[in-house]
Motif scaffolding. Sequence first.
Motif, short mmCIF file in Angstrom:
data_model
loop_
_atom_site.label_atom_id
_atom_site.label_comp_id
_atom_site.label_asym_id
_atom_site.label_seq_id
_atom_site.Cartn_x
_atom_site.Cartn_y
_atom_site.Cartn_z
N GLN A 1 0.82 -1.20 0.00
CA GLN A 1 0.00 0.00 0.00
C GLN A 1 0.86 1.26 0.00
O GLN A 1 0.51 2.27 -0.61
CB GLN A 1 -0.96 -0.02 1.20
N LEU A 2 2.03 1.22 0.65
CA LEU A 2 2.98 2.33 0.62
C LEU A 2 3.48 2.55 -0.80
O LEU A 2 3.59 3.68 -1.27
CB LEU A 2 4.15 2.08 1.57
N SER A 3 3.75 1.46 -1.51
CA SER A 3 4.16 1.55 -2.91
C SER A 3 3.09 2.23 -3.76
O SER A 3 3.38 3.10 -4.57
CB SER A 3 4.49 0.16 -3.46
N ALA A 4 1.84 1.82 -3.57
CA ALA A 4 0.74 2.41 -4.33
C ALA A 4 0.59 3.89 -4.00
O ALA A 4 0.37 4.74 -4.88
CB ALA A 4 -0.57 1.68 -4.04
N ALA A 5 0.73 4.24 -2.72
CA ALA A 5 0.62 5.65 -2.30
C ALA A 5 1.77 6.47 -2.88
O ALA A 5 1.57 7.60 -3.34
CB ALA A 5 0.60 5.75 -0.78
N ALA A 6 2.97 5.89 -2.90
CA ALA A 6 4.13 6.61 -3.46
C ALA A 6 3.96 6.81 -4.97
O ALA A 6 4.36 7.84 -5.50
CB ALA A 6 5.41 5.85 -3.16
N ALA A 7 3.35 5.85 -5.65
CA ALA A 7 3.12 5.98 -7.10
C ALA A 7 2.19 7.17 -7.36
O ALA A 7 2.35 7.86 -8.35
CB ALA A 7 2.51 4.69 -7.66
#
Length: 155
Positions: A145-151
């Motif tokens: 979810q952190l990856s998706a938020a960073a994207a």
Amino acid sequence: MATYEVTRSAFIPAPAEAIFPLINSFHQWTKWSPWETVDPTMERHYSGNDAGVGAKYAWSGNRKAGSGNMEIVESTAPSVLRVRLEFTKPFKAVNPTSFTLTPANGGTTVKWTMTGENKGLAKVFALFMNMDKLVGGDFEKGLKQLSAAAAGTKS
């Protein structure tokens, strides 16, 4: 006392400068924390600084969410964040937690670590439940979810 460590790492295809603000402010954790959906009526309280050292967050929720507080105790942008995590329910515990961001080809490797000691009722609980199994999946979900938020923050 039995000590433990839970660690998960993930490659995130974003620069550390895009990821770090998402962990450096508890206000941003609602975008990626794996525990945000555990209790839709969870009460949250923010105090101290908005971000970085001195930022504080407290929560109180249902049995699954429990209650506790966190404080950022070290913030070295964009590479290291250390948090003092204290649970008050269902078990009292203090769990030093850290995030380490390391540049990697095409992005950043993010390592999330929590340490602690099993004592009192938690020691009995640990005889039947492995902390790595209990929390590790949440860390994996949180890193995705952190990856998706960073994207979503990349320009």
